[in-house]
Design a protein around this motif. Structure first.
Motif, PDB file in Angstrom:
ATOM      1  N   ALA A  12      57.044 -21.995 104.882  1.00  0.00           N
ATOM      2  CA  ALA A  12      56.992 -23.267 105.589  1.00  0.00           C
ATOM      3  C   ALA A  12      57.469 -23.156 107.032  1.00  0.00           C
ATOM      4  N   LEU A  13      58.217 -22.091 107.350  1.00  0.00           N
ATOM      5  CA  LEU A  13      58.680 -21.910 108.727  1.00  0.00           C
ATOM      6  C   LEU A  13      57.514 -21.607 109.673  1.00  0.00           C
ATOM      7  N   ALA A  14      56.410 -21.066 109.121  1.00  0.00           N
ATOM      8  CA  ALA A  14      55.193 -20.779 109.913  1.00  0.00           C
ATOM      9  C   ALA A  14      55.522 -19.981 111.170  1.00  0.00           C
ATOM     10  N   LEU A  15      56.265 -18.898 110.997  1.00  0.00           N
ATOM     11  CA  LEU A  15      56.674 -18.078 112.131  1.00  0.00           C
ATOM     12  C   LEU A  15      55.464 -17.383 112.747  1.00  0.00           C
ATOM     13  N   GLN A  16      55.427 -17.324 114.084  1.00  0.00           N
ATOM     14  CA  GLN A  16      54.276 -16.791 114.792  1.00  0.00           C
ATOM     15  C   GLN A  16      54.467 -15.332 115.211  1.00  0.00           C
ATOM     16  N   GLU A  17      55.642 -14.977 115.671  1.00  0.00           N
ATOM     17  CA  GLU A  17      55.923 -13.646 116.200  1.00  0.00           C
ATOM     18  C   GLU A  17      56.037 -12.627 115.055  1.00  0.00           C
ATOM     19  N   ARG A  18      55.253 -11.544 115.154  1.00  0.00           N
ATOM     20  CA  ARG A  18      55.197 -10.596 114.036  1.00  0.00           C
ATOM     21  C   ARG A  18      56.558 -10.011 113.702  1.00  0.00           C
ATOM     22  N   THR A  19      57.325  -9.581 114.689  1.00  0.00           N
ATOM     23  CA  THR A  19      58.617  -8.960 114.388  1.00  0.00           C
ATOM     24  C   THR A  19      59.579  -9.957 113.739  1.00  0.00           C
ATOM     25  N   VAL A  20      59.486 -11.214 114.102  1.00  0.00           N
ATOM     26  CA  VAL A  20      60.347 -12.229 113.480  1.00  0.00           C
ATOM     27  C   VAL A  20      59.891 -12.481 112.044  1.00  0.00           C
ATOM     28  N   ARG A  21      58.580 -12.503 111.813  1.00  0.00           N
ATOM     29  CA  ARG A  21      58.089 -12.630 110.443  1.00  0.00           C
ATOM     30  C   ARG A  21      58.540 -11.438 109.601  1.00  0.00           C
ATOM     31  N   ASP A  22      58.489 -10.248 110.182  1.00  0.00           N
ATOM     32  CA  ASP A  22      58.951  -9.060 109.457  1.00  0.00           C
ATOM     33  C   ASP A  22      60.441  -9.147 109.150  1.00  0.00           C
ATOM     34  N   LEU A  23      61.224  -9.645 110.100  1.00  0.00           N
ATOM     35  CA  LEU A  23      62.659  -9.828 109.881  1.00  0.00           C
ATOM     36  C   LEU A  23      62.909 -10.781 108.717  1.00  0.00           C
ATOM     37  N   ALA A  24      62.202 -11.900 108.716  1.00  0.00           N
ATOM     38  CA  ALA A  24      62.361 -12.878 107.641  1.00  0.00           C
ATOM     39  C   ALA A  24      61.951 -12.289 106.303  1.00  0.00           C
ATOM     40  N   TRP A  25      60.826 -11.555 106.294  1.00  0.00           N
ATOM     41  CA  TRP A  25      60.363 -10.917 105.053  1.00  0.00           C
ATOM     42  C   TRP A  25      61.388  -9.914 104.558  1.00  0.00           C
ATOM     43  N   ALA A  26      61.896  -9.069 105.444  1.00  0.00           N
ATOM     44  CA  ALA A  26      62.827  -8.009 105.053  1.00  0.00           C
ATOM     45  C   ALA A  26      64.095  -8.575 104.418  1.00  0.00           C
ATOM     46  N   CYS A  27      64.627  -9.632 104.997  1.00  0.00           N
ATOM     47  CA  CYS A  27      65.955 -10.105 104.601  1.00  0.00           C
ATOM     48  C   CYS A  27      65.940 -11.243 103.579  1.00  0.00           C
ATOM     49  N   PHE A  28      64.836 -11.982 103.471  1.00  0.00           N
ATOM     50  CA  PHE A  28      64.870 -13.195 102.655  1.00  0.00           C
ATOM     51  C   PHE A  28      63.807 -13.281 101.566  1.00  0.00           C
ATOM     52  N   THR A  29      62.883 -12.332 101.485  1.00  0.00           N
ATOM     53  CA  THR A  29      61.999 -12.333 100.324  1.00  0.00           C
ATOM     54  C   THR A  29      62.728 -11.691  99.143  1.00  0.00           C
ATOM     55  N   PRO A  30      62.315 -11.975  97.929  1.00  0.00           N
ATOM     56  CA  PRO A  30      63.020 -11.431  96.762  1.00  0.00           C
ATOM     57  C   PRO A  30      62.995  -9.905  96.734  1.00  0.00           C
ATOM     58  N   ALA A  31      64.065  -9.322  96.204  1.00  0.00           N
ATOM     59  CA  ALA A  31      64.124  -7.872  96.035  1.00  0.00           C
ATOM     60  C   ALA A  31      63.050  -7.422  95.057  1.00  0.00           C
ATOM     61  N   LEU A  32      62.566  -6.205  95.247  1.00  0.00           N
ATOM     62  CA  LEU A  32      61.542  -5.659  94.361  1.00  0.00           C
ATOM     63  C   LEU A  32      62.115  -5.306  92.999  1.00  0.00           C
ATOM     64  N   LEU A  33      63.330  -4.768  92.988  1.00  0.00           N
ATOM     65  CA  LEU A  33      63.941  -4.270  91.754  1.00  0.00           C
ATOM     66  C   LEU A  33      65.353  -4.799  91.611  1.00  0.00           C
ATOM     67  N   HIS A  34      65.742  -5.052  90.375  1.00  0.00           N
ATOM     68  CA  HIS A  34      67.132  -5.324  90.038  1.00  0.00           C
ATOM     69  C   HIS A  34      67.732  -4.005  89.545  1.00  0.00           C
ATOM     70  N   LEU A  35      68.639  -3.443  90.321  1.00  0.00           N
ATOM     71  CA  LEU A  35      69.174  -2.124  90.023  1.00  0.00           C
ATOM     72  C   LEU A  35      70.254  -2.210  88.963  1.00  0.00           C
ATOM     73  N   GLN A  36      70.192  -1.277  88.027  1.00  0.00           N
ATOM     74  CA  GLN A  36      71.109  -1.279  86.899  1.00  0.00           C
ATOM     75  C   GLN A  36      72.141  -0.159  87.077  1.00  0.00           C
ATOM     76  N   GLN A  37      73.260  -0.499  87.677  1.00  0.00           N
ATOM     77  CA  GLN A  37      74.346   0.457  87.831  1.00  0.00           C
ATOM     78  C   GLN A  37      75.646  -0.313  88.004  1.00  0.00           C
ATOM     79  N   ALA A  38      76.677   0.142  87.321  1.00  0.00           N
ATOM     80  CA  ALA A  38      77.967  -0.532  87.400  1.00  0.00           C
ATOM     81  C   ALA A  38      78.490  -0.504  88.838  1.00  0.00           C
ATOM     82  N   ASP A  39      79.078  -1.603  89.257  1.00  0.00           N
ATOM     83  CA  ASP A  39      79.714  -1.723  90.575  1.00  0.00           C
ATOM     84  C   ASP A  39      78.736  -1.572  91.728  1.00  0.00           C
ATOM     85  N   LEU A  40      77.464  -1.793  91.472  1.00  0.00           N
ATOM     86  CA  LEU A  40      76.461  -1.764  92.545  1.00  0.00           C
ATOM     87  C   LEU A  40      75.754  -3.113  92.569  1.00  0.00           C
TER      88      LEU A  40
END
Length: 308
Positions: A12-40
């Motif tokens: 819904a933010l409809a970001l126009q600048e590619r690097t800003v869209r990439d920043l948003a994707w990198a930091c705020f889209t869901p993680a690909l994997l839920h890692l299974q390791q104690a204390d991680l």
């Protein structure tokens, strides 16, 4: 806000600048994997109203992000992904970036490097964060067990990179760096002793179009699986405009692209590429405004048999 709501809010933010869209994707889209390791832990920052406003301000004036990226230009997708995360940790009010890509050496050799060391204001602790962004194509090499595929069934386009190998290195080496004796004086010098450990694996898995391949154990089921097709199969459904997505543009969906071409034309380009032994290519279907509608990998018709 759950993960699907977060994705909708990001779109819904409809970001126009590619690097800003990439920043948003990198930091705020869901993680690909839920890692299974104690204390991680899995690094996860909610897309709050303040962060949404920050992204929109950057979209209007992307100069600070562009300057940051130009300080250390990335030629590899993984490094670009790290630089985006480092900018976020440097900029966010709840975090302070202590160090990035910090090597640990002993006996004249490098044992590894910290992708990110940051201070978490909420937890009042230093955190060691390891990052990875991966795009894997599935190949059924064994019978799935308990409804899951195996990590060895998911290959990078170069076929050397494989999900199980990446996870082994991430969990047994990269995230363990802060436990190494040689790391202790490095951490002490930064007042980051005994940091919490986190990892973030982003990306997408592309399942074969001709077979049902379930996701691997730990896969984030909030994410849809992509698909990959042999060239001849893709050629039969490539109506409309398409574009090969350059590797450094694999993160956020394309927007207002001017590089689309007819599917039949792109098919001829891909055929020549594969004839020379080229790797699978990530392609996007574009709407009439040049915005990405969907994406998939296209591979040589013999690609599974030619992997090394």
């Amino acid at each position: 806000m759950d993960e699907q709501e977060g994705e909708a809010a990001l779109a819904a933010l409809a970001l126009q600048e590619r690097t800003v869209r990439d920043l948003a994707w990198a930091c705020f889209t869901p993680a690909l994997l839920h890692l299974q390791q104690a204390d991680l832990g899995t690094a996860a920052f909610p897309l709050t109203a303040a962060r949404s406003a920050w992204l929109q301000a950057l979209d209007r004036d992307p100069g600070p992000l562009r300057d940051w990226l130009q300080q250390r230009p990335a030629t590899r997708l993984g490094v670009y992904f790290e630089r985006l995360w480092q900018f976020f940790l440097h900029s966010d009010r709840d975090t302070e970036l202590i160090a990035s890509n910090l090597p640990v050496r002993a006996g004249g050799r490098t044992l590894g490097e910290f992708d990110c060391l940051y201070w978490c204001q909420q937890r009042q602790r230093a955190v060691h964060l390891e990052l990875a962004v991966k795009f894997y194509l599935g190949l059924a090499t064994a019978t799935p067990s308990a409804g899951y595929s195996n990590g060895c069934d998911w290959f990078g386009p170069n076929t050397v990179d494989r999900l199980d190998r990446k996870l082994q290195r991430l969990l047994q080496h990269q995230t363990q760096l802060s436990q190494q004796p040689a790391a202790q004086p490095v951490l002490a010098a930064l007042h980051a002793e005994k940091p919490l450990r986190e990892a973030r694996v982003a990306g997408c898995l592309f399942s074969p179009s001709a077979a049902v391949l379930p996701p691997p154990r730990g896969y984030n089921m909030a994410l849809p699986l992509g698909r990959w097709l042999p060239l001849e199969e893709w050629r039969a459904e490539c109506a409309g405009d398409w574009q090969i997505i350059p590797r450094l543009h694999w993160l956020a969906p394309l927007r207002a692209s001017r590089h689309g071409q007819a599917g039949a034309t792109l098919a001829a380009t891909l055929e020549a590429h594969f004839r020379e032994g080229g790797k699978p290519q990530l392609v996007a279907a574009l709407d009439t405004h040049g915005n990405e509608r969907s994406r998939c990998f296209v591979a040589a018709d013999i690609w599974p048999d030619s992997r090394k």
